[in-house]
Motif scaffolding. Structure first.
Motif, PDB file in Angstrom:
ATOM      1  N   VAL A 127       8.749  26.950   9.382  1.00 63.61           N
ATOM      2  CA  VAL A 127       8.250  25.671   9.913  1.00 63.61           C
ATOM      3  C   VAL A 127       8.564  24.513   8.973  1.00 63.61           C
ATOM      4  O   VAL A 127       8.906  23.413   9.428  1.00 63.61           O
ATOM      5  CB  VAL A 127       6.743  25.725  10.248  1.00 63.61           C
ATOM      6  CG1 VAL A 127       6.400  27.041  10.931  1.00 63.61           C
ATOM      7  CG2 VAL A 127       5.877  25.491   9.035  1.00 63.61           C
ATOM      8  N   ASP A 164      -5.167  12.477  18.560  1.00 62.09           N
ATOM      9  CA  ASP A 164      -4.204  13.553  18.317  1.00 62.09           C
ATOM     10  C   ASP A 164      -3.085  13.081  17.408  1.00 62.09           C
ATOM     11  O   ASP A 164      -2.737  13.738  16.417  1.00 62.09           O
ATOM     12  CB  ASP A 164      -3.598  14.027  19.650  1.00 62.09           C
ATOM     13  CG  ASP A 164      -4.542  14.931  20.416  1.00 62.09           C
ATOM     14  OD1 ASP A 164      -5.675  15.114  19.939  1.00 62.09           O
ATOM     15  OD2 ASP A 164      -4.157  15.438  21.476  1.00 62.09           O
ATOM     16  N   VAL A 165      -2.508  11.952  17.768  1.00 62.67           N
ATOM     17  CA  VAL A 165      -1.360  11.465  17.008  1.00 62.67           C
ATOM     18  C   VAL A 165      -1.792  11.043  15.604  1.00 62.67           C
ATOM     19  O   VAL A 165      -1.050  11.235  14.632  1.00 62.67           O
ATOM     20  CB  VAL A 165      -0.661  10.327  17.763  1.00 62.67           C
ATOM     21  CG1 VAL A 165       0.483   9.753  16.946  1.00 62.67           C
ATOM     22  CG2 VAL A 165      -0.141  10.826  19.111  1.00 62.67           C
ATOM     23  N   LEU A 168      -1.851  14.009  13.597  1.00 63.29           N
ATOM     24  CA  LEU A 168      -0.477  14.390  13.280  1.00 63.29           C
ATOM     25  C   LEU A 168       0.055  13.540  12.132  1.00 63.29           C
ATOM     26  O   LEU A 168       0.760  14.034  11.241  1.00 63.29           O
ATOM     27  CB  LEU A 168       0.394  14.217  14.524  1.00 63.29           C
ATOM     28  CG  LEU A 168       1.655  15.067  14.602  1.00 63.29           C
ATOM     29  CD1 LEU A 168       1.296  16.544  14.621  1.00 63.29           C
ATOM     30  CD2 LEU A 168       2.466  14.707  15.839  1.00 63.29           C
ATOM     31  N   GLN A 171      -1.390  14.950   9.010  1.00 59.27           N
ATOM     32  CA  GLN A 171      -0.791  16.226   8.619  1.00 59.27           C
ATOM     33  C   GLN A 171       0.601  16.049   8.034  1.00 59.27           C
ATOM     34  O   GLN A 171       0.970  16.730   7.079  1.00 59.27           O
ATOM     35  CB  GLN A 171      -0.705  17.154   9.838  1.00 59.27           C
ATOM     36  CG  GLN A 171      -2.048  17.707  10.272  1.00 59.27           C
ATOM     37  CD  GLN A 171      -1.953  18.395  11.617  1.00 59.27           C
ATOM     38  OE1 GLN A 171      -0.939  18.979  11.964  1.00 59.27           O
ATOM     39  NE2 GLN A 171      -3.031  18.311  12.392  1.00 59.27           N
ATOM     40  N   MET A 185       8.589  10.028  17.601  1.00 59.27           N
ATOM     41  CA  MET A 185       8.730  11.368  18.170  1.00 59.27           C
ATOM     42  C   MET A 185       9.610  11.326  19.421  1.00 59.27           C
ATOM     43  O   MET A 185      10.368  12.271  19.682  1.00 59.27           O
ATOM     44  CB  MET A 185       7.355  11.936  18.494  1.00 59.27           C
ATOM     45  CG  MET A 185       6.539  12.244  17.239  1.00 59.27           C
ATOM     46  SD  MET A 185       4.783  12.494  17.585  1.00 59.27           S
ATOM     47  CE  MET A 185       4.838  14.093  18.396  1.00 59.27           C
TER      48      MET A 185
END
Lengths: 228, 228
Positions: A127, A164-165, A168, A171, A185
């Motif tokens: 990953v 959510d984004v 992201l 992360q 994206m």
DNA sequence: CGCAGTCAAGAGCAGTGCTCTCGCTTTTGA
DNA sequence: TCAAAAGCGAGAGCACTGCTCTTGACTGCG
């Protein structure tokens, strides 16, 4: 740091040799890699391969890892070689590098981004290398925001997508406004789609000037993102 | 029109049965369809299958054709069911229909849009059904231009790309300004990329609200195209 | 020096796509 | 009506696959 024993060195060389032959088979015969054929090319018997790779999937995983790294190297190098202040130039350079690598290594690209093999599940080691190309693209946006050259889109994302984004963003560690992250994206998705369509031969029969088409479509995404 | 003989009818039924079992195997076991396993499920011996399909590839081709048609039906039906004057609504409906079908038939989607099988070359019968989904999307743009709701982008395409895309416009029969055609193709590419990424499990581990993400990204392309 | 660890080879298992032959049944045409 | 033709399923067999296990030879460390 002790010097590796002779046996360890010839073993490492053997592993490299197997991978090299396997990569060659992948390039010529396609994705259905035959362990026995690789062994034959090496003057070995198939069971001998199992001394070095516990299964065919492990050999494939090794090849996948190397392919991800090769693609990541190509994309990062192209980005780094461009004028760092020319965001659009970097975007185009990174995209072109990915496409060039894919066209030069179609079977390996298919291994990375094609349909997943039924029984095969990519291990976790893959990953991080897999994220290098998209991270490079997002890095261009990050630099743009940091230097004030790139502004966030007018509207923000609606909930629950925004959360959510935003997660992201946390992360990945690339500080971007969520709405801009979404557009980045979209650019990565477009890049993948463009290369896949071209490589898997869907539309481009009718488009002789593929380089120009690719550049233009990538440029459209640069527009959408707002790259100057 | 004479009535088909009994033998012809049971033959047609047998072909359908084989395809049905093969489709089931595809859904459960993945893309590596085993002819022998299909035969076993039908209580036959593997060689009997060859009375109906000259090779495994021909069986796959039949499944591919049906899958293209099923996807085309789904997308066209969703577009037709929407308010024809609501271009953006039609765009979203068509995109959602494609995604929904793909999520419901992942193995068949992989068959259509995954990496091409090494030895396999899709016959010409497949190109027309394969173009139905992108043609549906382009049809939305065509209607928009025809009714004056959708304007061409400001700049035209540079040569030689303009000529290529103009040829493509002629071949497809969807009258669109080349620059708008290019944006429509970007939308189709994005749709394919979004579905593939979600299905092949690349980024969406971190995005719990996938429906909203998909809608937003598709909406971005509607913006790029200029759909009102 | 001796022994543990490493290695390649070979046989073998279960599976694959595909071909061919052998009987049996259905359809066809004189 | 009846024989020839065509269609059909079963079975054996070929060449191939990934993989396992055993056997015998070799190497390098204690």
């Amino acid at each position: 740091m002790v010097a590796p024993s002779l046996r360890a060195r010839v073993r490492a060389g053997m592993i490299e040799e197997i991978k090299a032959v396997a990569r060659r088979h992948l390039a010529t015969d396609g994705a259905d890699l035959s362990l026995r054929a690789v062994a034959r090319d090496l003057g070995m018997v198939s069971s001998a391969i199992y001394r070095y790779f516990p299964s065919r999937d492990d050999l494939l995983t090794a090849l996948i890892l190397e392919a991800y790294d090769a693609l990541g190297d190509a994309v990062e190098a192209a980005d780094a070689a461009a004028d760092q202040d020319d965001l659009r130039g970097r975007w185009h350079a990174a995209g072109r590098a990915a496409r060039t690598w894919a066209l030069a290594h179609p079977a390996e690209y298919a291994l990375l981004y094609g349909s997943p093999v039924p029984g095969y599940a990519a291990p976790d080691d893959t990953v991080a290398p897999a994220q290098r190309p998209p991270m490079t693209l997002l890095g261009i946006l990050r630099d743009g925001v940091a230097t004030g050259r790139l502004a966030a889109p007018g509207e923000d994302l609606p909930e629950p997508l925004r959360g959510d984004v935003a997660d992201l963003v946390d992360q990945t560690g690339v500080a971007l406004p969520p709405a801009l992250m979404a557009r980045g994206m979209a650019g990565w998705t477009q890049l993948f789609g463009l290369i896949s369509f071209e490589l898997f031969g869907r539309i481009n029969r009718a488009l002789p000037h593929r380089d120009e088409y690719f550049d233009h479509q990538i440029g459209l995404m640069a527009d959408l993102i707002g790259l100057p």
